[in-house]
Scaffold this active site. Structure first.
Site, PDB file in Angstrom:
ATOM      1  N   TYR A 158      60.072  19.705  92.817  1.00 56.54           N
ATOM      2  CA  TYR A 158      60.210  19.574  91.360  1.00 56.54           C
ATOM      3  C   TYR A 158      59.752  18.181  90.904  1.00 56.54           C
ATOM      4  CZ  TYR A 158      62.348  18.993  86.752  1.00 56.54           C
ATOM      5  OH  TYR A 158      62.560  18.731  85.422  1.00 56.54           O
ATOM      6  N   ARG A 165      52.624  16.868  86.124  1.00 57.62           N
ATOM      7  CA  ARG A 165      52.701  17.242  84.704  1.00 57.62           C
ATOM      8  C   ARG A 165      52.524  16.013  83.821  1.00 57.62           C
ATOM      9  NH1 ARG A 165      58.005  20.199  82.267  1.00 57.62           N
ATOM     10  NH2 ARG A 165      59.033  18.580  83.513  1.00 57.62           N
ATOM     11  N   TYR A 220      65.218  10.049  81.467  1.00 58.24           N
ATOM     12  CA  TYR A 220      66.069  10.106  82.666  1.00 58.24           C
ATOM     13  C   TYR A 220      65.780   8.899  83.554  1.00 58.24           C
ATOM     14  CZ  TYR A 220      67.561  15.105  82.261  1.00 58.24           C
ATOM     15  OH  TYR A 220      68.113  16.301  81.894  1.00 58.24           O
ATOM     16  N   ARG A 233      64.363  18.781  74.130  1.00 60.00           N
ATOM     17  CA  ARG A 233      65.474  19.727  74.319  1.00 60.00           C
ATOM     18  C   ARG A 233      65.280  21.028  73.548  1.00 60.00           C
ATOM     19  NH1 ARG A 233      67.726  18.363  78.995  1.00 60.00           N
ATOM     20  NH2 ARG A 233      68.262  16.159  79.046  1.00 60.00           N
ATOM     21  N   GLU A 340      70.933  27.982  84.421  1.00 60.85           N
ATOM     22  CA  GLU A 340      70.219  27.308  83.328  1.00 60.85           C
ATOM     23  C   GLU A 340      69.920  28.376  82.278  1.00 60.85           C
ATOM     24  OE1 GLU A 340      66.998  24.571  84.409  1.00 60.85           O
ATOM     25  OE2 GLU A 340      65.747  25.538  82.890  1.00 60.85           O
TER      26      GLU A 340
HETATM   27  C1  3EB Z   1      67.636  19.400  82.612  1.00 62.57           C
HETATM   28  O1  3EB Z   1      68.193  19.425  81.513  1.00 62.57           O
HETATM   29  C2  3EB Z   1      67.636  20.684  83.390  1.00 62.57           C
HETATM   30  O2  3EB Z   1      61.305  20.024  83.724  1.00 62.57           O
HETATM   31  O3  3EB Z   1      60.534  21.189  82.053  1.00 62.57           O
HETATM   32  C3  3EB Z   1      65.450  21.945  81.722  1.00 62.57           C
HETATM   33  C4  3EB Z   1      64.375  22.205  80.873  1.00 62.57           C
HETATM   34  C5  3EB Z   1      65.205  21.312  82.931  1.00 62.57           C
HETATM   35  C6  3EB Z   1      63.072  21.828  81.216  1.00 62.57           C
HETATM   36  C7  3EB Z   1      61.471  20.779  82.762  1.00 62.57           C
HETATM   37  C8  3EB Z   1      63.909  20.945  83.279  1.00 62.57           C
HETATM   38  C9  3EB Z   1      62.836  21.192  82.429  1.00 62.57           C
HETATM   39  O4  3EB Z   1      67.135  18.392  83.093  1.00 62.57           O
HETATM   40  C10 3EB Z   1      66.314  21.047  83.901  1.00 62.57           C
END
Ligand code: 3EB
Length: 357
Positions: A158, A165, A220, A233, A340
């Site tokens: 990932y 990406r 992050y 989001r 999820e």
């Molecule tokens: C998170 O909130 C959970 O890498 O495109 C959620 C939505 C998550 C999109 C992405 C990853 C992605 O981090 C994982």
């Protein structure tokens, strides 16, 4: 604006058999179709479908094949460019690309892994197409990565995907933080190529929504990998006069920390609290928007099929008995997450995934 124009984009979640009928009856307005099934099942699907080895699950957690269809009223045009195929009308474009990592042997000397290359290439091709077709705004990306939690080349896959990406965004001159970043999800599949599918628009940039309960993913900290994930989001898009809400994959994360490790029910509750906060935020950000939890149509990614009855029961308790939810068995992008949930609202939805189909 005619009634027809105001209902420009439609979605359907259907069993594979129903999808074949729908496709034949209304292929004129069909933008794109994704089939979720076991790797055996997706080997034998019709050509028009994009197969992903992320099986749909019935109410008991048994694997079955189901489809996600995006369509519009009226005619669409189709095209292909390299590995990309796409369909569009004046307002909206759907595209999909599947990239085989085997086509990208490791470039050890520059330190890019095959998956990283594949992701960078997929995103570069998508953005080149959108520039050429003059659909500047991605409304939503969906990503499926095989063996998403496996380490290789010293890094979880990932995280390799995130690097590729982000490089794809950067090389296309796209922003990697803030209001220009599209909504997305990135989950596992059992095997097969990296699959990226997306909806794009023109006219106005979708409104990007962040979650006040969470750190923005593009901020992050480095403990989650050398590059942050590039997604917002949620987004609210205006498609031919209709407001459509796209909630990104949402998990049991508060701040940037995974919560309730090992407790799937508590993870569902935390995830719903996040979704609730984003609905409130979307309604605050977008004048006159009145999205509600019970308008949503859900896709639930679940790590372990045996958790389906528990998770379904909890979601029915929290959202309502009639909640529309398609369950898919997928690994989540953090090893400590069991579930999820993503959702859409604001467009007509044909939902025919029965409780015990
Ligand atoms: C998170 O909130 C959970 O890498 O495109 C959620 C939505 C998550 C999109 C992405 C990853 C992605 O981090 C994982």
């Amino acid at each position: 604006m005619t009634e027809k124009d105001s209902r420009a984009l439609k979605c359907a979640y259907l069993p594979l058999e129903r999808c074949r009928e729908t496709y034949n009856a209304s292929s004129d307005g069909m933008l794109g179709s994704i089939c979720f099934g076991s790797s055996g099942a997706v080997e034998n699907i019709p050509d028009q479908l994009t197969g992903i080895s992320t099986p749909a699950l019935d109410a008991e957690g048994r694997e079955r094949a189901a489809c996600e269809l995006w369509s519009v009223d009226g005619h669409v045009s189709n095209g292909a460019k390299g590995a990309l195929s796409f369909s569009y009308n004046d307002h909206v474009l759907f595209g999909q690309i599947q990239v085989d990592e085997a086509d990208f042997p490791e470039r050890e000397h520059i330190g890019k892994t095959p998956l990283q290359w594949a992701a960078e290439r997929a995103y570069s091709e998508v953005f080149a197409l959108l520039d050429e077709m003059e659909f500047p705004y991605v409304l939503r990306f969906w990503n499926h990565v095989a063996h998403i939690n496996v380490d290789s080349h010293g890094l979880e896959r990932y995280r390799q995907f995130n690097t590729g990406r982000q490089d794809g965004f950067l090389s296309a001159g796209r922003g990697i933080a803030g209001a220009v970043v599209p909504a997305a999800s990135a989950v596992g599949c059992d095997d097969g190529p990296l699959t990226v599918y997306f909806l794009a628009g023109r006219g106005s940039c979708p409104v990007a929504i962040e979650n006040p309960r969470q750190v923005s993913a593009y901020h992050y900290p480095a403990v989650y990998g050398p590059r942050s994930p590039t997604f917002s989001r949620a987004s609210v898009a205006d498609i031919g006069g209709t407001r459509v809400l796209f909630l990104s994959g949402t998990a049991s994360i508060a701040g940037h920390v995974s919560m309730h490790v090992g407790d799937v029910i508590a993870q569902v509750r935390e995830t719903l609290a996040n979704i609730d906060a984003m609905i409130t935020e979307a309604n605050r950000m977008v004048p006159d928007a009145r999205f509600r939890m019970d308008d949503l149509c859900f896709k639930v990614y679940i790590r372990s099929a045996q958790d389906v009855p528990l998770v379904r029961g909890e979601l029915e308790r929290l959202v309502g008995k009639d909640a529309r939810m398609l369950f898919l068995r997928a690994d989540i992008c953090r090893r400590d997450l069991l579930v999820e949930i993503e959702a859409t609202a604001g467009h007509p939805m044909a939902f025919d995934i029965g409780r015990d189909a």
